[in-house]
Write an enzyme that holds these catalytic residues in place. Structure first.
Site, PDB file in Angstrom:
ATOM      1  N   ARG B 330      -1.081  -3.236   1.137  1.00 38.00           N
ATOM      2  CA  ARG B 330      -1.170  -4.611   0.646  1.00 38.00           C
ATOM      3  C   ARG B 330       0.116  -5.116  -0.002  1.00 38.00           C
ATOM      4  O   ARG B 330       0.594  -6.202   0.304  1.00 38.00           O
ATOM      5  CB  ARG B 330      -2.290  -4.712  -0.400  1.00 38.00           C
ATOM      6  N   HIS B 401      -5.263 -11.263  -6.548  1.00 38.19           N
ATOM      7  CA  HIS B 401      -6.595 -10.801  -6.182  1.00 38.19           C
ATOM      8  C   HIS B 401      -7.272  -9.992  -7.277  1.00 38.19           C
ATOM      9  O   HIS B 401      -8.454 -10.147  -7.556  1.00 38.19           O
ATOM     10  CB  HIS B 401      -6.464  -9.968  -4.911  1.00 38.19           C
TER      11      HIS B 401
END
Lengths: 228, 638, 251
Positions: B330, B401
């Site tokens: 990520r 996030h």
């Protein structure tokens, strides 16, 4: 046994009562329609049929007993059906005390939305129908025991025939929603059955409505006459 | 203060068992004498409240949402990891432990992570018994899938709604305890402060969001399960209501805040479409299995993507990372997208996007195969953007996030304020500097179902027979007055700018200076700017309406006020951590390949910040991290 | 795009409400419906009028917080879509949009478009769970569950508890919500021991909470953002009759 009271008090219990009594009434309507068709076989047949209904159950039951029992059963079904409907309508009104300024139905059918009004129309029709063909008090030319004569002479009046036809259409709408709805309410469902529920409702609604409507139309068209 | 993590001695695999034996117990008849206050009803809060209720404690549980079932855990899509090894692919508790520590770039506490891996298997059993409808194989047994950062298939899932289903399981267990009378739920109730008296947490002060009532609750222990603080960036994948207030107020009352700069940026989110943008929506990471990421070779190329010939496209991940290609982790994928945008090659409004293209996959596998894999995601994308990803490439961009940082807790999940616990995302403990996919759900439920219910008794047992503080005590009323004062001040300011206006400004600053990449220079800029912005906020914010009614502007204003304070601490922490690790990337510290370059010698510690008063300089406390079971290495994805 | 909004404004639970007209000018078709309201609210605040209150949280269609009746349809014109996922490109420049709260006696209005749905929580509280305390579970793979049952349970469990079913039902009935939970748990082996008692308990509370009764209009299914099927209502009816008439453990 308090659960029985609870069951009848609960909305879901009342819905089940609606469904079961609705099925009973449908059974009656269907049988009635089949009996009506005897009109096409002439006065003797239908009058004998009407008389024969009183002999059902003989020799166990005496003359007229079965009919009485059936009538009591029907009255009970009608009363329960109307009681449940009224009571649920009140609950549902309370549940939406304040309405919407705009409301746009997405799935509800005309039939489903007119159940209450259709039911009232059918009730009014049944009362008239009884006064017309059973008791004869609103029939100008009523002959007790001569079903054939009473029906044919009654339907020769286009206004009366028209009212009967309209009432049958109202009955049709009511049946169409009721006939699949009762299966939903009684939990009769499944992927296979679900595909058949609406066609079943449509078919039986059509059978009842067409069968019944054919009579006044046949009389008006001169296909069925007073002399058989 | 000397931080004592209370890590049990002995081999790593035996620490948790040893701890459970050493911790004091409260006997069943005495449990009902205690009252525990739990703030938050996400996976951690709901599971803790349910379990403590089952054990016989009296629990009061608070959430700001209208129902406990709406906490933001509900939005987690992918799955939950557990070392069940049902797939017989070599998984084990130790492997899950190892992957998690490594994935966290060696900034997590080994003992906590091992315990997490141990109880992960119990979570799956518990959730299944509750009726969580995990995906199954045709034989009726549980299905697994693989997830980033692991070479085994250990992720359990319920379609793309794993968080929802696990939360509903925990919520239902919670409601069972409400029925049983063990838990009292207070929905639409927001914690606005913590009451600390004689060095111990004694209760909380809340505002009823429907009536505006501010009141106190006294308890024998307070548990914060209040989630993360990603909304400091204004735009994030968090729910609009997610906030830091409970944790921040606890910090102001003495709880240390650990590693606030560790934030996770998710690479595949739907990009911003305009100034009005209110939040960002995540698209599952699994899309990268079949989609190819590219940008036009020429900066500022505004042609439609389908009009750009193959020779003028740059599949930059495949180019830069030939081994992993589009499947790099990520943080790497996120930074690479940012770099393209910074170089002017981004696409869509403001150039803040890159293409995720399924044309090759559709050609290779057929549209039906792609629809079977990603149909619901494609629909969601089309609903939001109006573009059909079967015909035109998706546009994606990284978004905030998850926040790995949070309140510092010891092995027993207690903060530096005795009697105050922090569980789930609100604490800092298990993910180090980067969280692996499908680990957040695991941690929330591990803390709530299995860890806290075992550890909290140790504290309570030491205070057996003590009276709870009355809420009429001045310790409570003083803080109530403080809360009322803050509320009144926000309402009376009557300035010229809305709360959201300030929040957007703060968020943009944080995204630019303390987002995917940080530099000493940028952080100093932010540290100069934030106090000015905060000052202006308190002078010029406009909050209409009263405080004795539903007032959403007032709720937001209180939260944003705390975000301003947190933002400063995040920048201080990011500046202090003069290394790159996981989600914290300092431009000054990268490998020649542009990867995060750790400095284990100087920064192998947890930075636990202590509040020393209003806007005073926070004090750094260090908890050194010892790695006895995991070998520290440098990640590479070439 | 320029829009005319008629929005229900109600200052509090006991206050009288009214539809109030607002001009929403210069909106983008790429906005979500709630972002459009955000912009309207920002302007209202600057003009000195209190913003329109509406519930929302995740804004990605899963938390179930948002919901309003838009031009007579719960969650608006797009099927299988929550209000937060509805985007303005579903509307045209110059449209008039009516925005109302869920109308249900069981969901009293708290303010403007915000209603109190705690009645749903009380239905779950009555029995919407499997009674299994933490720690007592056996290995998850000890009981195989047919995939079809697990999938159907998941379809039912997808309910987000938004209340659109109640809002859309001409009778204000909560059958779809209740049946979804009864079916979710009743379809799984883990839910069997309490299946009938759960059904009785949840239905009893549902009926006490001033919801109406189901008359099979299927409006609920049409507006459900998670497309939960009315088949579950039939299943609830079946379980309810069983629970009332055939349960060997009911006295």
């Amino acid at each position: 046994m308090s659960w029985i009271i609870g069951f009848f008090r609960s909305a879901m219990g009342k819905k089940a009562v609606m469904a079961v009594t609705g099925v009973m009434l449908f059974g009656f309507v269907l049988t009635h329609m089949v009996g009506n068709l005897k009109l096409y076989f002439g006065p003797e047949k239908i009058n004998a049929y009407a008389e024969g209904l009183r002999e059902i159950g003989a020799p166990l039951l005496s003359h007229g007993d079965a009919l009485l029992i059936a009538r009591l059963g029907l009255i009970a079904a009608v009363v329960l059906h109307i009681w449940a409907a009224t009571s649920l309508t009140l609950v549902n009104r309370r549940a939406r005390a304040q309405g919407y300024a705009r409301k746009s139905p997405q799935a509800a059918t005309y039939a489903s939305r007119t159940m209450r009004y259709g039911g009232l129309i059918i009730l009014a029709f049944v009362v008239y129908h009884l006064m017309h063909f059973t008791w004869g008090n609103v029939h100008g030319d009523f002959v007790p025991g001569d079903v054939y004569h009473n029906v044919v002479s009654g339907f020769q009046n286009p206004l009366i025939s028209g009212f009967y036809i309209l009432a049958q259409l109202a009955l049709g709408l009511h049946l169409y929603h009721g006939l699949w709805s009762f299966m939903q309410t009684l939990g009769l469902n499944g992927p296979r059955l679900n595909a058949l529920r609406q066609p079943f409702a449509a078919t039986f609604t059509a059978i009842v409505v067409i069968g019944n409507i054919s009579l006044p139309l046949s009389v008006l068209a001169g296909f069925v006459t007073l002399h058989g | 203060m000397q931080l004592d993590a209370k890590i049990p001695t002995g081999p790593i695999a035996e620490k948790w068992e040893k701890a459970r034996f050493d911790l004091k117990l409260v006997n069943p008849a005495n449990k009902r004498k205690f009252e525990i206050l739990i703030v938050g009803t996400g996976l951690a809060g709901a599971s803790a409240a349910a379990t403590l209720g089952e054990l016989g404690y009296n629990v009061r549980c608070f959430c700001f949402q209208d129902s406990a079932r709406r906490a933001h855990s509900i939005a987690a899509q992918g799955g939950i990891n557990a070392a069940k090894n049902y797939q017989n692919d070599g998984d084990s508790v130790f492997r899950l432990f190892y992957d998690t520590v490594k994935g966290g770039d060696y900034r997590a506490r080994e003992a906590n992570v091992h315990r997490l891996a141990e109880v992960s298997v119990n979570i799956i059993d518990q959730a299944t018994a509750q009726g969580v409808p995990f995906a199954r194989e045709y034989g009726g047994l549980l299905a697994n899938r693989s997830f980033g950062g692991a070479q085994v298939s250990r992720t359990f899932y319920a379609r793309g709604q794993t968080g929802q289903q696990l939360l509903l399981g925990a919520y239902q267990a919670l409601m069972r305890q409400v029925k049983a009378g063990r838990v009292t739920l207070h929905a639409r109730t927001e914690m606005l402060d913590l009451v600390v008296h004689e060095g111990r947490a004694r209760g909380i002060v809340t505002r009823d969001l429907a009536t505006g009532d501010i009141r106190s609750w006294s308890g024998d222990a307070v548990v914060l399960a209040t989630g993360g603080y990603g909304n400091v960036y204004y735009l994030s994948t968090n729910a609009k209501g997610s906030n830091v207030t409970a944790a921040w107020r606890a910090h102001r009352r003495g709880a240390y805040f650990a590693n606030p700069c560790y934030t996770q940026i998710h690479p595949t989110c739907i990009p911003v479409s305009g100034d009005y943008q209110s939040k960002l929506t995540l698209m599952s990471e699994s899309l990268r299995n079949d989609g190819r990421i590219w940008v036009p070779t020429a900066p500022g190329d505004s042609r439609r993507p389908t009009d750009i010939p193959e020779s003028e496209r740059d599949y930059y991940l495949e180019r830069r990372y030939p081994a992993f290609g589009n499947l790099v982790p990520r943080d790497v994928a996120s930074r690479a997208a940012k770099k393209e945008a910074d170089d002017g090659r981004g696409v869509g409004p403001g150039g803040l996007g890159v293409y995720l293209d399924f044309a090759n996959a559709i050609e290779r596998l057929g549209q039906d195969a792609i629809a079977a894999r990603y149909g619901n995601l494609f629909e969601m994308y089309e609903r939001i953007t109006g573009d059909d990803p079967y015909r035109v490439p998706m546009r994606i961009f990284p978004a905030v996030h998850y926040t790995m940082g949070g309140l510092w807790v010891d092995y027993n999940l207690m903060t530096t304020v005795p009697g105050l616990y922090s569980i789930g995302e609100s604490n800092f403990s298990d993910h180090g500097a980067n969280r692996l996919g499908a680990s957040a759900l695991m941690q929330g439920l591990a803390d709530g179902y299995f860890v806290l219910p075992n550890t909290i008794g140790d504290y309570l047992a030491q205070h057996m027979g003590e009276e709870r503080l009355e809420t009429s005590d001045s310790a409570f009323t003083a803080i109530e007055d403080d809360v009322r004062g803050r509320t009144r001040k926000l309402l009376e300011t009557n300035g010229k700018r809305t709360v959201d206006d300030f929040h957007r400004e703060l968020g943009l600053l944080m995204w630019n200076e303390c987002g995917m990449e940080r530099s000493a220079e940028g952080l100093r800029r932010a540290l100069a700017k934030i106090p000015e912005m905060r000052e202006e906020f308190h002078q010029n914010v406009r909050v209409l309406g009263g405080d004795q009614t539903v007032n959403q502007s007032l709720e937001k204003a209180g939260r944003v006020a705390d975000f301003f304070e947190l933002a400063e601490l995040m920048c201080i922490d990011a500046l202090n951590r003069d290394e790159s690790c996981g989600g914290h990337f300092r431009t000054e510290h990268q490998t020649p390949e542009g990867e995060a370059q750790r400095d284990d010698e100087n920064f192998r510690y947890v930075a636990a910040w202590e509040c020393t008063g209003d806007f005073a300089k926070p004090v750094l406390n260090k908890e050194p991290l010892e790695f006895e079971n995991v070998k520290l290495t440098q990640r590479s994805y070439k | 795009m320029d829009l005319t909004l008629y929005v229900w404004r109600q200052a509090g639970p006991d206050a009288a409400g009214e539809m109030k007209r607002y001009e929403a000018q210069g909106m983008s078709p790429d906005m979500s419906f709630l972002e459009m309201l955000d912009v309207v609210n920002e302007r209202l605040i600057l003009e000195g009028e209190e913003p329109i209150v509406f519930e929302h949280d995740c804004r990605e269609g899963i938390c179930g917080a948002c919901g309003m009746v838009i031009n007579g349809v719960a969650h608006g014109p797009q099927r299988a879509t929550t209000t937060c996922q509805l985007h303005m490109r579903q509307f045209n420049d110059g449209d008039t949009i009516y925005i109302e709260p869920w109308r249900s006696t069981a969901f009293p209005v708290l303010r403007d478009l915000m209603v109190d749905r705690s009645s749903f929580d009380r239905i779950i509280e009555a029995g919407g769970y499997v009674s299994v305390s933490t720690g007592s579970a056996r290995d998850a793979n000890e009981i195989p569950v047919p995939k079809a049952d697990a999938d159907s349970a998941m379809d039912a469990a997808a309910c987000i508890g938004c209340g659109a079913c109640v809002a859309a039902c001409p009778n204000g009935a909560a059958q779809l919500f209740t049946s979804a939970k009864v079916a979710h748990l009743g379809l799984l082996p883990q839910g069997q021991p309490e299946r009938l008692s759960r059904t009785r308990a949840m239905v009893a509370v549902m009926e006490d909470e001033a919801f109406g009764s189901c008359t099979n209009h299927r409006e609920c299914e049409a507006v459900c953002p998670k497309q939960i099927s009315v088949d579950y209502i039939a299943r609830l009816n079946r379980d309810y009759l069983k629970a009332q008439l055939l349960d060997p453990n009911a006295k």
